[in-house]
Every structure is written in structure tokens, then in C-alpha cells.
Design a protein around this motif. Structure first.
Motif, PDB file in Angstrom:
ATOM      1  N   THR A 139       3.818  17.469 -27.076  1.00 22.53           N
ATOM      2  CA  THR A 139       3.096  18.064 -25.956  1.00 22.53           C
ATOM      3  C   THR A 139       2.507  16.996 -25.043  1.00 22.53           C
ATOM      4  O   THR A 139       1.528  17.249 -24.330  1.00 22.53           O
ATOM      5  CB  THR A 139       1.988  18.994 -26.470  1.00 22.53           C
ATOM      6  OG1 THR A 139       1.121  18.260 -27.366  1.00 22.53           O
ATOM      7  CG2 THR A 139       2.571  20.180 -27.210  1.00 22.53           C
ATOM      8  N   GLY A 140       3.082  15.804 -25.080  1.00 20.46           N
ATOM      9  CA  GLY A 140       2.655  14.742 -24.177  1.00 20.46           C
ATOM     10  C   GLY A 140       1.627  13.791 -24.740  1.00 20.46           C
ATOM     11  O   GLY A 140       1.122  12.926 -24.005  1.00 20.46           O
ATOM     12  N   GLY A 141       1.309  13.914 -26.043  1.00 22.38           N
ATOM     13  CA  GLY A 141       0.343  13.013 -26.644  1.00 22.38           C
ATOM     14  C   GLY A 141       0.977  11.735 -27.154  1.00 22.38           C
ATOM     15  O   GLY A 141       2.112  11.394 -26.810  1.00 22.38           O
ATOM     16  N   LYS A 142       0.250  11.038 -28.036  1.00 22.62           N
ATOM     17  CA  LYS A 142       0.703   9.740 -28.537  1.00 22.62           C
ATOM     18  C   LYS A 142       0.666   9.641 -30.065  1.00 22.62           C
ATOM     19  O   LYS A 142       0.846   8.551 -30.602  1.00 22.62           O
ATOM     20  CB  LYS A 142      -0.180   8.628 -27.952  1.00 22.62           C
ATOM     21  CG  LYS A 142      -0.172   8.539 -26.434  1.00 22.62           C
ATOM     22  CD  LYS A 142      -1.122   7.451 -25.946  1.00 22.62           C
ATOM     23  CE  LYS A 142      -1.130   7.379 -24.434  1.00 22.62           C
ATOM     24  NZ  LYS A 142      -2.097   6.345 -23.944  1.00 22.62           N
ATOM     25  N   ASP A 143       0.491  10.769 -30.751  1.00 23.01           N
ATOM     26  CA  ASP A 143       0.227  10.737 -32.183  1.00 23.01           C
ATOM     27  C   ASP A 143       1.394  11.313 -32.977  1.00 23.01           C
ATOM     28  O   ASP A 143       1.943  12.363 -32.625  1.00 23.01           O
ATOM     29  CB  ASP A 143      -1.048  11.516 -32.497  1.00 23.01           C
ATOM     30  CG  ASP A 143      -2.254  10.963 -31.750  1.00 23.01           C
ATOM     31  OD1 ASP A 143      -2.361   9.729 -31.646  1.00 23.01           O
ATOM     32  OD2 ASP A 143      -3.079  11.768 -31.269  1.00 23.01           O
ATOM     33  N   TYR A 144       1.737  10.628 -34.091  1.00 25.53           N
ATOM     34  CA  TYR A 144       2.951  10.928 -34.853  1.00 25.53           C
ATOM     35  C   TYR A 144       2.656  11.218 -36.318  1.00 25.53           C
ATOM     36  O   TYR A 144       3.255  10.626 -37.208  1.00 25.53           O
ATOM     37  CB  TYR A 144       3.909   9.739 -34.781  1.00 25.53           C
ATOM     38  CG  TYR A 144       4.545   9.479 -33.439  1.00 25.53           C
ATOM     39  CD1 TYR A 144       5.780  10.018 -33.123  1.00 25.53           C
ATOM     40  CD2 TYR A 144       3.923   8.668 -32.501  1.00 25.53           C
ATOM     41  CE1 TYR A 144       6.388   9.748 -31.898  1.00 25.53           C
ATOM     42  CE2 TYR A 144       4.516   8.394 -31.280  1.00 25.53           C
ATOM     43  CZ  TYR A 144       5.750   8.940 -30.985  1.00 25.53           C
ATOM     44  OH  TYR A 144       6.353   8.679 -29.769  1.00 25.53           O
ATOM     45  N   GLY A 145       1.744  12.151 -36.621  1.00 20.56           N
ATOM     46  CA  GLY A 145       1.532  12.532 -38.007  1.00 20.56           C
ATOM     47  C   GLY A 145       2.740  13.262 -38.575  1.00 20.56           C
ATOM     48  O   GLY A 145       3.459  13.961 -37.857  1.00 20.56           O
TER      49      GLY A 145
END
Length: 230
Positions: A139-145
Motif C-alpha cells: 500500500t505504498g509503505g516501506k515495511d516487509y514483515g
């Protein structure tokens, strides 16, 4: 020589290169492990997140490939704040080449792998699975959990070239079913349309079978399939 009087609340981590016959330090070691990068997630200060030597625990095995040494971190017993970190070093000098925080605007995303290590191919790509944590890249973020990341060292950076995330990632995180609870396995080249495959087990007993050249075409053993890839 510069000396430092260590306070009772200071913590450090170091990288060592030891002579196997004598145990003597080599290449000017040990080297202090430090890193920082932009982010507004847990433990941030003034738009930066610094590597936290108290909270970060190197759970995965080291990887030596293509003249680069890779180190990874998760936490100790899920005690936050922590992030998943990947760092690349020169094995001949112990100089740091690059550092990557996989959840810079969120939290967790630790790299566990049950004491195994990441995988690497002959093209210089490194494959790193992450555990429970913030996921918002779709959704355009930077996090890869809870994702499998395809990395490649480029100068002083470790860009994420592609990724795979199960479509039920949020449920996995809520129920502590880390995708990155074990290390990835690269299969020998296969016949047919999916020649370059990666196996990624998860804590909920599924094994994801990922096409490393077309990640959106990945298949699975168990359910469900995937969220998206670049």
C-alpha cells in the motif's frame, strides 16, 4: 589510544575474524557493529533509527558469498523495540558495506531462521525471510514483515529487488506464525516453466514454493498463496 569508560547501561556488539589455529584477532578486528537509517518506526529519533545492540540479537547464521559477509538480526525473546536488520561486510577488512532495516516505519520483522542462514545464488542475489512485523509495502509503505526478500548489494546499499508475502500475512503476525521461522532453500534448476525455485517453510507448517524469476507466479504447499510482488 582512545579509551572509553563503559557505563552500566551501555551495550555493544562486535564482528570478529579469528585465526582458526590460534584464536587471534585478524584484519584489525574486532569491529564495532553500528548502523542507522531513515525511519519513523519503533525506537526512532529525529527521523532516524539506530541499530540497538541491547535489543537486537543475531539469530540467523552468517552468510559468506561473492566476497561479501552478511549478518542478520531479530530480537531476544521478542523484547521490543526491535527491527529486522541485514548488514553486509567486507570479509577481508571487516569494513561495513551496507545496512538495511526491513521495517523502518514500523516494528519487528526480525530475521530468525532457526539458526540457519539466508540463501544466495550465483548472480549475487541474497534471499532473506522476515518474521512477524509491520507489512505495508503493498500500500505504498516501506515495511516487509512476514516476507521473503530478494536483495543484491549495490555499492553502499542493499536494495530489495523483489519480495513474496503470503496473502494472510496479517493473520500470521497476529497468531505468531512467522514466515521467517526457518531458512530458505534454493532448489537445483528444474525442468519445465519454473526452473529457479525457492522453498520457504513457515511456523504454521506450510512450505511456500517461490519462482525466483517470476515471484507473482509462485505456488504453495498448503494454503494460502501470495499477496503480491513487484
Amino acid at each position: 589510544m582512545i579509551r572509553h569508560a563503559m557505563a552500566s547501561n551501555e551495550y555493544f556488539q562486535h564482528l570478529h575474524a579469528l585465526a582458526i589455529t590460534t584464536g587471534a584477532e585478524k584484519f584489525g578486528g574486532p569491529k564495532l557493529i553500528t548502523a542507522s537509517g531513515p525511519g519513523k518506526g519503533d525506537d526512532s529519533s529525529n527521523g532516524q533509527i539506530a541499530f540497538n545492540p541491547l535489543r537486537e540479537n543475531p539469530r540467523a547464521a552468517l552468510l559468506l558469498t561473492n566476497d561479501n559477509l552478511y549478518l542478520m538480526w531479530a530480537s531476544s525473546c521478542d523484547r521490543g523495540p526491535y527491527h529486522g536488520w541485514v548488514m553486509a561486510y567486507d570479509p577481508a577488512t571487516l569494513a561495513q558495506k551496507a545496512a538495511l532495516n526491513v521495517t523502518p516505519d514500523g516494528n519487528e520483522g526480525g530475521i530468525w531462521e532457526s539458526d540457519t542462514g539466508p540463501a544466495a545464488d550465483s548472480d549475487g542475489n541474497v534471499y532473506v525471510p522476515t518474521g512477524n512485523g509491520t507489512f505495508n509495502i503493498s500500500t505504498g509503505g516501506k515495511d516487509y514483515g512476514d516476507s521473503v526478500l530478494k536483495l543484491r548489494l549495490q555499492g553502499s546499499s542493499l536494495p530489495i529487488l523483489d519480495y513474496f508475502t503470503p496473502r494472510d500475512q496479517e493473520h500470521m503476525a497476529d497468531t505468531d506464525m512467522d514466515l521467517g521461522s526457518a531458512g530458505p532453500v534454493l532448489l537445483p534448476d528444474q525442468p519445465g516453466p519454473h526452473r529457479h525455485l525457492l522453498l520457504q517453510p513457515s511456523k504454521d507448517k506450510r512450505i511456500f514454493v517461490i519462482d525466483r524469476t517470476a515471484w507473482g507466479n509462485s505456488i504453495r504447499i498448503g494454503t494460502p498463496l501470495y499477496k503480491r510482488s513487484r
